[in-house]
Design a protein around this motif. Structure first.
Motif, PDB file in Angstrom:
ATOM      1  N   LYS A 182     -47.939  41.139  47.733  1.00  0.00           N
ATOM      2  CA  LYS A 182     -47.728  39.719  47.973  1.00  0.00           C
ATOM      3  C   LYS A 182     -48.395  38.927  46.858  1.00  0.00           C
ATOM      4  CE  LYS A 182     -47.561  39.865  52.989  1.00  0.00           C
ATOM      5  NZ  LYS A 182     -48.205  39.373  54.230  1.00  0.00           N
ATOM      6  N   PHE A 183     -47.798  37.786  46.518  1.00  0.00           N
ATOM      7  CA  PHE A 183     -48.352  36.881  45.515  1.00  0.00           C
ATOM      8  C   PHE A 183     -48.660  35.546  46.182  1.00  0.00           C
ATOM      9  CE2 PHE A 183     -46.462  40.047  42.942  1.00  0.00           C
ATOM     10  CZ  PHE A 183     -47.113  40.018  41.728  1.00  0.00           C
ATOM     11  N   THR A 184     -49.828  35.014  45.896  1.00  0.00           N
ATOM     12  CA  THR A 184     -50.252  33.741  46.450  1.00  0.00           C
ATOM     13  C   THR A 184     -50.477  32.773  45.294  1.00  0.00           C
ATOM     14  OG1 THR A 184     -51.355  34.887  48.264  1.00  0.00           O
ATOM     15  CG2 THR A 184     -51.988  32.600  47.876  1.00  0.00           C
ATOM     16  N   GLU A 185     -49.962  31.552  45.425  1.00  0.00           N
ATOM     17  CA  GLU A 185     -50.182  30.544  44.389  1.00  0.00           C
ATOM     18  C   GLU A 185     -51.504  29.837  44.642  1.00  0.00           C
ATOM     19  OE1 GLU A 185     -47.833  27.052  41.962  1.00  0.00           O
ATOM     20  OE2 GLU A 185     -47.148  27.551  43.976  1.00  0.00           O
ATOM     21  N   LEU A 186     -52.341  29.792  43.610  1.00  0.00           N
ATOM     22  CA  LEU A 186     -53.663  29.187  43.712  1.00  0.00           C
ATOM     23  C   LEU A 186     -53.847  28.089  42.677  1.00  0.00           C
ATOM     24  CD1 LEU A 186     -55.909  32.388  43.912  1.00  0.00           C
ATOM     25  CD2 LEU A 186     -55.070  31.012  45.817  1.00  0.00           C
ATOM     26  N   LYS A 187     -54.753  27.181  42.988  1.00  0.00           N
ATOM     27  CA  LYS A 187     -55.200  26.180  42.024  1.00  0.00           C
ATOM     28  C   LYS A 187     -56.722  26.264  41.976  1.00  0.00           C
ATOM     29  CE  LYS A 187     -53.338  22.055  41.083  1.00  0.00           C
ATOM     30  NZ  LYS A 187     -52.917  20.648  41.277  1.00  0.00           N
ATOM     31  N   ILE A 188     -57.232  26.446  40.772  1.00  0.00           N
ATOM     32  CA  ILE A 188     -58.672  26.545  40.547  1.00  0.00           C
ATOM     33  C   ILE A 188     -59.140  25.235  39.925  1.00  0.00           C
ATOM     34  CG2 ILE A 188     -60.459  27.715  39.204  1.00  0.00           C
ATOM     35  CD1 ILE A 188     -58.628  30.226  39.334  1.00  0.00           C
ATOM     36  N   HIS A 189     -60.235  24.705  40.444  1.00  0.00           N
ATOM     37  CA  HIS A 189     -60.848  23.484  39.915  1.00  0.00           C
ATOM     38  C   HIS A 189     -62.225  23.859  39.373  1.00  0.00           C
ATOM     39  CE1 HIS A 189     -57.810  21.066  41.984  1.00  0.00           C
ATOM     40  NE2 HIS A 189     -57.985  21.894  42.997  1.00  0.00           N
ATOM     41  N   LEU A 190     -62.515  23.414  38.166  1.00  0.00           N
ATOM     42  CA  LEU A 190     -63.807  23.676  37.558  1.00  0.00           C
ATOM     43  C   LEU A 190     -64.309  22.386  36.925  1.00  0.00           C
ATOM     44  CD1 LEU A 190     -65.858  25.948  36.848  1.00  0.00           C
ATOM     45  CD2 LEU A 190     -64.636  26.194  34.686  1.00  0.00           C
ATOM     46  N   ASN A 191     -65.546  22.025  37.252  1.00  0.00           N
ATOM     47  CA  ASN A 191     -66.167  20.846  36.649  1.00  0.00           C
ATOM     48  C   ASN A 191     -67.659  21.095  36.492  1.00  0.00           C
ATOM     49  OD1 ASN A 191     -67.388  20.296  39.171  1.00  0.00           O
ATOM     50  ND2 ASN A 191     -65.608  19.129  39.824  1.00  0.00           N
ATOM     51  N   SER A 192     -68.409  20.071  36.199  1.00  0.00           N
ATOM     52  CA  SER A 192     -69.846  20.246  35.974  1.00  0.00           C
ATOM     53  C   SER A 192     -70.584  20.631  37.262  1.00  0.00           C
ATOM     54  CB  SER A 192     -70.454  18.985  35.372  1.00  0.00           C
ATOM     55  OG  SER A 192     -70.275  17.899  36.248  1.00  0.00           O
ATOM     56  N   GLN A 193     -69.955  20.389  38.410  1.00  0.00           N
ATOM     57  CA  GLN A 193     -70.562  20.755  39.691  1.00  0.00           C
ATOM     58  C   GLN A 193     -70.287  22.199  40.078  1.00  0.00           C
ATOM     59  OE1 GLN A 193     -72.556  18.475  41.345  1.00  0.00           O
ATOM     60  NE2 GLN A 193     -72.212  17.415  39.412  1.00  0.00           N
ATOM     61  N   GLY A 194     -69.248  22.797  39.474  1.00  0.00           N
ATOM     62  CA  GLY A 194     -68.961  24.187  39.789  1.00  0.00           C
ATOM     63  C   GLY A 194     -67.479  24.485  39.982  1.00  0.00           C
ATOM     64  N   PHE A 195     -67.219  25.521  40.742  1.00  0.00           N
ATOM     65  CA  PHE A 195     -65.912  26.148  40.898  1.00  0.00           C
ATOM     66  C   PHE A 195     -65.418  25.964  42.325  1.00  0.00           C
ATOM     67  CE2 PHE A 195     -63.574  29.843  42.388  1.00  0.00           C
ATOM     68  CZ  PHE A 195     -62.693  30.140  41.359  1.00  0.00           C
ATOM     69  N   SER A 196     -64.119  25.682  42.475  1.00  0.00           N
ATOM     70  CA  SER A 196     -63.488  25.710  43.799  1.00  0.00           C
ATOM     71  C   SER A 196     -62.047  26.194  43.626  1.00  0.00           C
ATOM     72  CB  SER A 196     -63.526  24.338  44.478  1.00  0.00           C
ATOM     73  OG  SER A 196     -62.732  23.414  43.784  1.00  0.00           O
ATOM     74  N   MET A 197     -61.490  26.694  44.717  1.00  0.00           N
ATOM     75  CA  MET A 197     -60.153  27.260  44.647  1.00  0.00           C
ATOM     76  C   MET A 197     -59.399  26.873  45.919  1.00  0.00           C
ATOM     77  SD  MET A 197     -59.309  31.209  43.579  1.00  0.00           S
ATOM     78  CE  MET A 197     -60.418  31.910  44.762  1.00  0.00           C
ATOM     79  N   GLU A 198     -58.124  26.543  45.762  1.00  0.00           N
ATOM     80  CA  GLU A 198     -57.301  26.219  46.926  1.00  0.00           C
ATOM     81  C   GLU A 198     -55.989  26.998  46.860  1.00  0.00           C
ATOM     82  OE1 GLU A 198     -55.216  22.312  47.065  1.00  0.00           O
ATOM     83  OE2 GLU A 198     -56.237  21.930  45.147  1.00  0.00           O
ATOM     84  N   THR A 199     -55.481  27.331  48.037  1.00  0.00           N
ATOM     85  CA  THR A 199     -54.193  28.014  48.136  1.00  0.00           C
ATOM     86  C   THR A 199     -53.101  26.963  48.209  1.00  0.00           C
ATOM     87  OG1 THR A 199     -55.198  29.855  49.315  1.00  0.00           O
ATOM     88  CG2 THR A 199     -52.815  29.616  49.529  1.00  0.00           C
ATOM     89  N   LEU A 200     -52.110  27.066  47.328  1.00  0.00           N
ATOM     90  CA  LEU A 200     -51.023  26.093  47.302  1.00  0.00           C
ATOM     91  C   LEU A 200     -49.814  26.564  48.100  1.00  0.00           C
ATOM     92  CD1 LEU A 200     -51.073  25.025  43.557  1.00  0.00           C
ATOM     93  CD2 LEU A 200     -52.115  23.885  45.508  1.00  0.00           C
ATOM     94  N   ARG A 201     -49.584  27.844  48.076  1.00  0.00           N
ATOM     95  CA  ARG A 201     -48.427  28.393  48.758  1.00  0.00           C
ATOM     96  C   ARG A 201     -48.813  29.693  49.448  1.00  0.00           C
ATOM     97  NH1 ARG A 201     -43.273  29.044  45.049  1.00  0.00           N
ATOM     98  NH2 ARG A 201     -44.188  27.295  44.002  1.00  0.00           N
ATOM     99  N   LYS A 202     -48.278  29.886  50.631  1.00  0.00           N
ATOM    100  CA  LYS A 202     -48.551  31.125  51.369  1.00  0.00           C
ATOM    101  C   LYS A 202     -48.009  32.299  50.583  1.00  0.00           C
ATOM    102  CE  LYS A 202     -48.744  28.889  55.715  1.00  0.00           C
ATOM    103  NZ  LYS A 202     -49.123  29.162  57.024  1.00  0.00           N
ATOM    104  N   PRO A 203     -48.511  33.498  50.877  1.00  0.00           N
ATOM    105  CA  PRO A 203     -48.079  34.685  50.132  1.00  0.00           C
ATOM    106  C   PRO A 203     -46.575  34.874  50.111  1.00  0.00           C
ATOM    107  CG  PRO A 203     -49.940  35.212  51.543  1.00  0.00           C
ATOM    108  CD  PRO A 203     -49.498  33.809  51.880  1.00  0.00           C
ATOM    109  N   LEU A 204     -46.095  35.253  48.928  1.00  0.00           N
ATOM    110  CA  LEU A 204     -44.689  35.560  48.725  1.00  0.00           C
ATOM    111  C   LEU A 204     -44.567  37.042  48.392  1.00  0.00           C
ATOM    112  CD1 LEU A 204     -43.969  32.711  46.168  1.00  0.00           C
ATOM    113  CD2 LEU A 204     -43.395  32.657  48.581  1.00  0.00           C
ATOM    114  N   PHE A 205     -43.495  37.647  48.830  1.00  0.00           N
ATOM    115  CA  PHE A 205     -43.260  39.045  48.458  1.00  0.00           C
ATOM    116  C   PHE A 205     -42.609  39.071  47.088  1.00  0.00           C
ATOM    117  CE2 PHE A 205     -43.516  39.551  53.050  1.00  0.00           C
ATOM    118  CZ  PHE A 205     -44.345  40.633  53.113  1.00  0.00           C
ATOM    119  N   TRP A 206     -43.033  39.997  46.276  1.00  0.00           N
ATOM    120  CA  TRP A 206     -42.488  40.172  44.935  1.00  0.00           C
ATOM    121  C   TRP A 206     -41.942  41.580  44.835  1.00  0.00           C
ATOM    122  CZ3 TRP A 206     -43.796  35.992  41.633  1.00  0.00           C
ATOM    123  CH2 TRP A 206     -43.206  36.049  40.371  1.00  0.00           C
ATOM    124  N   ILE A 207     -40.717  41.692  44.510  1.00  0.00           N
ATOM    125  CA  ILE A 207     -40.097  43.022  44.445  1.00  0.00           C
ATOM    126  C   ILE A 207     -39.852  43.408  43.013  1.00  0.00           C
ATOM    127  CG2 ILE A 207     -38.116  44.396  45.090  1.00  0.00           C
ATOM    128  CD1 ILE A 207     -37.877  42.588  47.558  1.00  0.00           C
TER     129      ILE A 207
END
Length: 105
Positions: free
Chosen positions: A80-105
């Motif tokens: 499965k593939f999940t779409e993520l968005k990573i945010h990085l700034n002077s305060q640190g790192f965060s990550m959010e899921t944009l799309r639920k897992p997709l099957f990749w064949i």
């Protein structure tokens, strides 16, 4: 990449890479640190590799700088593939899921 340092008024930059590897994570961080006018860097990656994400998790940007990385991460066991968005700034790192897992064949 050495040409970027000569753009003294560059505020925003967007780039696309095939995969966010360890090397690309280091290079994008170097861009943020060495291009003093840059306040926003958006990276589109087809695939996010764990090795690249680990580098970003341990990193920070200069104050008033934001890096956003968007792409897909795979779970090899479930194919499965999940779409993520990573945010990085002077305060640190965060990550959010944009799309639920997709099957990749």
């Amino acid at each position: 990449m050495s040409v970027l340092w000569s753009f003294t008024k560059l505020k925003k930059m967007e780039m696309t890479v095939d995969c966010l590897s360890k090397m690309w994570s280091v290079w994008t961080l170097q861009i943020m640190q060495n291009c003093s006018s840059l306040t926003e860097l958006m990276v589109h990656a087809d695939f996010l590799l764990e090795e690249g994400i680990k580098i970003l998790k341990r990193s920070r940007t200069r104050p008033a700088c934001i890096m956003t990385v968007q792409g897909f991460i795979s779970n090899k066991q479930s194919q499965k593939f999940t779409e993520l968005k990573i945010h990085l700034n002077s305060q640190g790192f965060s990550m959010e899921t944009l799309r639920k897992p997709l099957f990749w064949i």
